[in-house]
Design a protein around this motif. Structure first.
Motif, PDB file in Angstrom:
ATOM      1  N   GLY A   1      48.214  46.711  47.104  1.00 42.04           N
ATOM      2  CA  GLY A   1      48.275  45.909  48.004  1.00 42.04           C
ATOM      3  C   GLY A   1      48.971  44.583  47.727  1.00 42.04           C
ATOM      4  O   GLY A   1      49.805  44.521  46.609  1.00 42.04           O
TER       5      GLY A   1
ATOM      6  N   ALA B   1      48.659  40.425  46.958  1.00 46.09           N
ATOM      7  CA  ALA B   1      47.861  39.428  46.245  1.00 46.09           C
ATOM      8  C   ALA B   1      48.390  38.327  45.727  1.00 46.09           C
ATOM      9  O   ALA B   1      49.589  38.187  45.361  1.00 46.09           O
TER      10      ALA B   1
ATOM     11  N   ILE C   1      40.118  41.524  39.231  1.00 51.27           N
ATOM     12  CA  ILE C   1      40.121  41.918  40.500  1.00 51.27           C
ATOM     13  C   ILE C   1      41.639  41.175  40.831  1.00 51.27           C
ATOM     14  O   ILE C   1      42.069  40.192  40.776  1.00 51.27           O
TER      15      ILE C   1
ATOM     16  N   GLU D   1      41.987  40.975  47.551  1.00 50.43           N
ATOM     17  CA  GLU D   1      40.473  41.028  47.917  1.00 50.43           C
ATOM     18  C   GLU D   1      39.959  42.251  47.569  1.00 50.43           C
ATOM     19  O   GLU D   1      38.567  42.326  47.388  1.00 50.43           O
ATOM     20  N   ASP D   2      40.478  43.373  47.846  1.00 56.55           N
ATOM     21  CA  ASP D   2      39.741  44.664  47.813  1.00 56.55           C
ATOM     22  C   ASP D   2      40.004  45.641  46.391  1.00 56.55           C
ATOM     23  O   ASP D   2      39.252  46.568  46.360  1.00 56.55           O
ATOM     24  N   PHE D   3      40.868  45.390  45.643  1.00 51.70           N
ATOM     25  CA  PHE D   3      41.211  45.871  44.595  1.00 51.70           C
ATOM     26  C   PHE D   3      40.837  45.649  43.105  1.00 51.70           C
ATOM     27  O   PHE D   3      41.075  44.559  42.711  1.00 51.70           O
ATOM     28  N   ALA D   4      39.642  46.393  42.542  1.00 51.19           N
ATOM     29  CA  ALA D   4      39.195  45.914  41.358  1.00 51.19           C
ATOM     30  C   ALA D   4      39.511  46.972  40.338  1.00 51.19           C
ATOM     31  O   ALA D   4      39.245  48.194  40.485  1.00 51.19           O
TER      32      ALA D   4
END
Length: 473
Positions: A382, A384, A395, A398-401
């Motif tokens: 996404g 970032a 990280i 927001e949502d990808f780790a």
């Protein structure tokens, strides 16, 4: 309605004499706009076909009220002002009548379904402002089938189901509650009170059929020949039906942009007469001209169209190369499984150990990323603006780790030169697929398998074979 814009020219005697002089073909010579003004299904209301430069077409409506006649085409709406018997003004343009429109042999759907269907399926119809044409074909019953739509370049645009029941015509999701057909025209009114109009451009060609129920051999020959396709968003999905285990069982491969997207087993049961594709069961199947139609028990139909440009290649089980899994032929399997493979968005690589019996299967996906300004962009991760680290955790956005990992891995990124070399090797291997050759397979006393390529394409070129030993000096 805009997804399936239909038009034509159709006129019926009107009970309102005040409206009668409106019906006909009108032209404005300055703008090259032509208006075909047609009668409708109710008094004082009908359809207008507006054509610009002979190709750009829109459907409008005319209405007659106490205050006069008004025409609305898309967002253009204005009164019709007659200044003479064969001339009127609309939206500041002067239109002159060029011809009357008369049609004989009109058939109303609610009164005669059978002859209405004959008229519907008997012509190729012009169906949209983009110049598309459609053909209605009956498939598993006389009163239902497929409507095939093509672009003005004769490329497949869409495949939809059509059906007639209780005086109602349905085309895809459009429900047409009133409809009439003549020798050259069709006009209808849908459940949203919008006009549907079709114009005949040529008679439909004679249609060939191969029904699975009574022409099984012919049907399966057509099924496994070349490639089928369906319209999918702005492009196409290709389908290859190939016999694998036998002539009545195989795989249906789905490809998007020549990439494998899906694979399902298809199988025909002679005892039930049904054909199963994956989890779907079809009680009937047929090929009509270049269209494949499948029907479920509930009456739902699925359609495919033969992809143009095929060479007419009929695939049989002789085109399938079968290799039995055995620990003694590991080297042969390693050769078959060498190179890069693909399914959906993932790539696969089989890596054999030296014993030719064990190894690893690697699965991965490669997507490009870019850094521009203060933003990292990637279709997997996404967008970032920051990267965070805590302990062994990463990280991104927001949502990808991700978690940093030290497990054994045998896959590494390639250099640009390695990528180019591997592409050339794989393309060469793909070119060799399908070419016939003879292999001499030898299994020694230890169980090792050796394959020697012979310089012949078939056994027919070999007159005699023998084995001899020679003592080297």
């Amino acid at each position: 309605m805009r997804q399936f814009l239909l038009f034509a020219l159709l006129i019926f005697p009107s009970v309102a004499l005040a409206n009668a002089k409106l019906f006909g073909v009108w032209e404005n010579s300055e703008t090259n706009i032509r208006l075909d003004i047609l009668d409708g299904f109710k008094p004082n209301r009908g359809a207008v076909l507006a054509t610009t430069n002979g190709t750009e077409t829109e459907i409008g409506v005319w209405e007659s009220k106490d205050s006069g006649i008004r025409i609305r085409i898309d967002y253009r709406d204005d009164d019709v002002i007659f200044f003479e018997e064969d001339g009127f003004q609309w939206k500041g343009m002067i239109f002159k009548k060029r011809q009357e429109i008369r049609e004989d042999g009109v058939i109303v759907l609610r009164q005669d379904e059978s002859n209405f269907i004959n008229g519907l399926t008997g012509n190729v119809w012009l169906t949209s402002k983009e110049g598309r044409t459609s053909v209605f074909k009956s498939t598993f019953s006389f009163d239902s089938g497929v409507v095939e739509t093509f672009s003005k370049e004769s490329e497949l645009y869409d495949l939809k189901a059509w059906g007639v029941s209780s005086g109602i015509l349905k085309i895809g999701n459009d429900v047409i509650v009133e409809a009439r057909v003549s020798q050259n025209y069709v006009i209808g009114l849908n459940d949203s009170d919008n006009f549907i109009v079709l114009k005949a451009v040529s008679p439909a060609s004679v249609r060939s059929r191969a029904d699975l129920a009574d022409q099984r051999s012919k049907f399966f020959k057509l099924l496994v020949t070349d490639v089928w396709q369906e319209k999918y968003y702005s492009g196409f999905r290709d389908y290859k039906f190939r016999p694998i285990e036998g002539p009545l069982k195989g795989r249906r491969f789905r490809l998007v942009n020549d990439k494998l997207d899906d694979s399902r087993t298809w199988e025909y049961s002679p005892s039930t007469g049904a054909m199963k594709i994956g989890y779907e069961e079809y009680i009937g199947a047929l090929v009509i001209d270049e269209t494949l139609a499948l029907i479920e028990e509930n009456g739902d139909q699925t359609f495919y169209r033969r992809k143009p440009g095929g060479v007419g290649k009929e695939f049989t089980v002789s085109d399938v190369r079968k290799t039995s899994i055995d620990e003694t032929n590991g080297k042969n399997l390693a050769n078959i499984l060498s190179g890069q493979f693909q399914k959906d968005k993932n790539f696969y690589l089989f890596e054999f150990n030296e014993d030719s019996r064990t190894g690893y299967v690697h699965e991965w996906r490669s997507e490009p990323f870019s850094i521009a300004g203060h933003q990292f962009s990637n279709s997997l991760v996404g967008d970032a603006n920051s990267v965070f680290e805590v302990e062994d955790l990463l990280i991104v956005g927001e949502d990808f780790a991700l978690k940093k990992d030290s497990s054994a891995s045998y896959l590494r990124p390639k250099s640009r030169s390695e990528v180019a070399t591997d592409m050339e090797l794989m393309e060469d291997k793909l070119r060799q697929l399908g070419s016939s050759t003879l292999l001499l397979r030898i299994i020694d006393t230890e169980g090792e398998v050796y394959e020697i390529k012979l310089p012949f394409e078939s056994m027919g070129k070999i007159a005699e074979m023998g084995i001899s030993s020679q003592l080297l000096q």
